[in-house]
Motif scaffolding. Structure first.
Motif, short mmCIF file in Angstrom:
data_model
loop_
_atom_site.label_atom_id
_atom_site.label_comp_id
_atom_site.label_asym_id
_atom_site.label_seq_id
_atom_site.Cartn_x
_atom_site.Cartn_y
_atom_site.Cartn_z
N LYS A 79 0.85 -1.21 0.00
CA LYS A 79 0.00 0.00 0.00
C LYS A 79 0.88 1.25 0.00
O LYS A 79 0.62 2.20 -0.74
N GLY A 80 1.92 1.24 0.80
CA GLY A 80 2.87 2.35 0.81
C GLY A 80 3.61 2.48 -0.51
O GLY A 80 3.82 3.59 -1.01
N HIS A 81 3.99 1.34 -1.09
CA HIS A 81 4.67 1.37 -2.39
C HIS A 81 3.76 1.96 -3.47
O HIS A 81 4.21 2.74 -4.31
N ALA A 82 2.48 1.58 -3.45
CA ALA A 82 1.54 2.10 -4.45
C ALA A 82 1.45 3.62 -4.34
O ALA A 82 1.48 4.32 -5.37
N ARG A 83 1.35 4.14 -3.12
CA ARG A 83 1.30 5.60 -2.94
C ARG A 83 2.57 6.26 -3.49
O ARG A 83 2.51 7.29 -4.16
N VAL A 93 8.39 2.69 -15.21
CA VAL A 93 7.85 1.35 -15.02
C VAL A 93 8.49 0.69 -13.80
O VAL A 93 9.70 0.71 -13.63
N VAL A 94 7.65 0.06 -13.00
CA VAL A 94 8.09 -0.70 -11.84
C VAL A 94 8.25 -2.15 -12.29
O VAL A 94 7.31 -2.74 -12.82
N VAL A 120 1.74 -9.43 -6.73
CA VAL A 120 2.13 -8.07 -6.37
C VAL A 120 1.60 -7.09 -7.41
O VAL A 120 1.05 -6.04 -7.06
N GLU A 121 1.73 -7.43 -8.67
CA GLU A 121 1.23 -6.56 -9.74
C GLU A 121 -0.27 -6.32 -9.60
O GLU A 121 -0.73 -5.17 -9.66
N PRO A 130 -1.38 2.41 -12.63
CA PRO A 130 -1.76 2.01 -13.99
C PRO A 130 -1.01 0.74 -14.43
O PRO A 130 0.19 0.62 -14.21
N PRO A 131 -1.71 -0.20 -15.05
CA PRO A 131 -1.08 -1.44 -15.50
C PRO A 131 0.13 -1.22 -16.41
O PRO A 131 1.08 -2.01 -16.39
N ALA A 132 0.11 -0.12 -17.16
CA ALA A 132 1.24 0.16 -18.07
C ALA A 132 2.52 0.51 -17.31
O ALA A 132 3.60 0.51 -17.89
N ARG A 133 2.40 0.79 -16.01
CA ARG A 133 3.59 1.15 -15.22
C ARG A 133 4.14 -0.03 -14.43
O ARG A 133 5.02 0.14 -13.58
#
Length: 172
Positions: A79-83, A93-94, A120-121, A130-133
């Motif tokens: 959750k922190g990574h997403a923010r 891109v991650v 994780v994705e 966004p899925p593209a990232r």
């Protein structure tokens, strides 16, 4: 100085440079901190600036034995990574790398590593990334975080790691 002695000095110097270039500075697994160095631009200026930023390494998340289901602690970290990912569009891109411990066959561990990275994705996308990232890949058991043949090592090797190559154009 004799030519043989000069040759020996050159070999010793080259070996020293090679050893320095191969040294590792990473911290203990699970510490959430990784030290990375960016390459230096190849220019005639000996004081050249860094040509591109160092990759960003986010804290790894860990999995139970033979599982690709996100644990509660992993969800909190992600959750922190997403923010952070959403706050930093310059990160681009991650890449999510799935890893396994040494048990199981190579094909099975590659597939399990991919399932872990995909879990994780999916979670990051559910959090608004966004899925593209996001990109996934699996290393199976090829890149252990900790060497060893017991549960204390395997705990650190059942993981997904997230890394980001910062976009060069965003840093100029």
């Amino acid at each position: 100085m004799s030519p043989i002695r000069q040759c020996r000095l050159v070999v010793v110097f080259a070996a020293l440079l090679f050893a320095l270039g191969c040294s590792s500075t990473s911290l203990a697994p699970g510490s959430g901190a990784h030290e990375e160095f960016a390459p230096v631009a190849a220019t005639s200026d000996s004081n050249a600036a860094i040509s591109r930023p160092a990759p960003v390494m986010l804290e790894a998340v860990y999995f139970d034995t033979d599982q690709a289901v996100l644990r509660i602690d992993a969800r909190d970290v992600l959750k922190g990574h997403a923010r952070s990912i959403l706050d930093h569009p310059e990160w681009g891109v991650v890449t999510i790398d799935g890893h396994c411990d040494e048990r199981g066959s190579d094909p099975y561990n590659r597939e399990l590593g991919l399932r872990r990275a995909s879990a994780v994705e999916r979670f990051l996308v559910e959090q608004g990334v966004p899925p593209a990232r996001v990109a996934t890949r699996s290393f199976g058991e090829e890149r252990p975080a900790v060497l060893g043949h017991d549960e204390s090592a395997w705990n650190y090797n059942r993981r997904s790691e997230l890394q980001i190559e910062v976009l060069v154009s965003a840093t100029r």
